[in-house]
Write a protein that holds these residues in place. Sequence first.
Motif, PDB file in Angstrom:
ATOM      1  N   GLN A   1       5.302  -4.255  -5.988  1.00  0.00           N
ATOM      2  CA  GLN A   1       4.425  -5.567  -6.472  1.00  0.00           C
ATOM      3  C   GLN A   1       4.567  -6.385  -5.586  1.00  0.00           C
TER       4      GLN A   1
ATOM      5  N   VAL B   1       1.556 -11.795  -4.150  1.00  0.00           N
ATOM      6  CA  VAL B   1       0.953 -12.871  -3.078  1.00  0.00           C
ATOM      7  C   VAL B   1       0.738 -14.181  -4.191  1.00  0.00           C
TER       8      VAL B   1
ATOM      9  N   GLU C   1      -4.659 -16.320  -2.305  1.00  0.00           N
ATOM     10  CA  GLU C   1      -5.645 -15.247  -1.956  1.00  0.00           C
ATOM     11  C   GLU C   1      -7.175 -16.074  -1.183  1.00  0.00           C
TER      12      GLU C   1
ATOM     13  N   ASP D   1      -2.949  -3.567  -0.963  1.00  0.00           N
ATOM     14  CA  ASP D   1      -2.306  -3.416  -1.754  1.00  0.00           C
ATOM     15  C   ASP D   1      -2.367  -1.894  -2.598  1.00  0.00           C
ATOM     16  N   GLN D   2      -2.859  -0.548  -1.965  1.00  0.00           N
ATOM     17  CA  GLN D   2      -2.742   0.699  -1.834  1.00  0.00           C
ATOM     18  C   GLN D   2      -1.143   1.379  -1.403  1.00  0.00           C
TER      19      GLN D   2
ATOM     20  N   GLY E   1       1.475   0.241  -3.257  1.00  0.00           N
ATOM     21  CA  GLY E   1       0.876   0.868  -4.435  1.00  0.00           C
ATOM     22  C   GLY E   1       1.977   1.907  -4.747  1.00  0.00           C
TER      23      GLY E   1
ATOM     24  N   ARG F   1      -8.660  -6.017   2.172  1.00  0.00           N
ATOM     25  CA  ARG F   1      -7.414  -6.294   1.177  1.00  0.00           C
ATOM     26  C   ARG F   1      -6.928  -4.652   0.121  1.00  0.00           C
ATOM     27  N   GLY F   2      -8.204  -3.818   0.340  1.00  0.00           N
ATOM     28  CA  GLY F   2      -7.701  -3.145  -1.112  1.00  0.00           C
ATOM     29  C   GLY F   2      -6.643  -1.985   0.198  1.00  0.00           C
TER      30      GLY F   2
ATOM     31  N   PRO G   1      -9.235  -9.940  -2.999  1.00  0.00           N
ATOM     32  CA  PRO G   1      -9.775  -8.435  -2.853  1.00  0.00           C
ATOM     33  C   PRO G   1     -10.925  -7.869  -2.471  1.00  0.00           C
TER      34      PRO G   1
END
Length: 313
Positions: A217, A220, A223, A208-209, A212, A204-205, A199
């Motif tokens: 979901q 993963v 990582e 995820d955003q 989201g 990576r953010g 993350p």
Amino acid sequence: MNLHQFRFVQEAARRNLNLTEAAKALHTSQPGVSKAIIELEEELGVDIFARHGKRLKRITEPGQHVLRSVEIIMREVGNLRRIGEQFSAQDSGTLSIATTHTQARYVLPVPVAGLREAYPKVHISLHQATPHEVARMVIDEVAEIGMATESLADYPELVTLPCYAWQHVLVVPNEHPLAHKERIGLEDLAHEALITYHPSFTGRGKIDQAFGARKLQPRVVLEAIDSDVIKTYVRLGLGVGIVAEMAMRDDPVGDLAVRPMGQLFGQNVARVAFKRGAYLRNFVYRFAELISDRLSRELIARAMNGHVNDYEL
């Protein structure tokens, strides 16, 4: 008062008021650090730290002002040292670079080689770390230049400039159904076992955003901080990979299909960082120019003086 006292006060603040850790970092004794701080407080006539017994508990209000002045003094001492190095040895010295694995592995080899050709007497020290650690190394003057995608712009102590934009790509075995699907959506990826970055690394953010925002979901399963590790596990069949596009340039094997994912995850911007107010040697400017044709000595110098914004690039 003297520079040793300033350094001890500064390190105590950096180490969350833990004098034992400060002493270890400075290769001295804990009682010596404590004594030097007390002597400086007595000379200034103010308490820099509030104490409970012998333990430091917090930085006082006058202590905050003292620490800001100490930061300026120590920065200028570092600048004096670099000025001396610059003019006593115009074409030699050490360039310390703090960066993430992705930048070190896929972006910096050519600029590093170019700098070595232009300045053969310059020794290069490359520190690979998390984006947060990259920022701290530049702030703490462990490195003169930092490079990462995340975090650097969040630190007021740093001057940061964008180098280049990049996007994530999906990597799958050539025979995988997604290798031939005309249009890939987030729903398609949500049904797959995903292998991607930790993350705190390599955009990576934004991944995820994106999931989201669609209330999906992602699954993963692995990582990593290393793009080569991600590709290795994709080749082993553990899942499909999401990596930075730089990691797939000139991939020698050719057994993985690459699909751009910018339409799903957006663009990322890699940035370089310098400590605000630092004196930069000639080869630091040259290295920045080699990283990106968007950067020039004149632009960086203006940025260091607070006269440039991202939109001017």
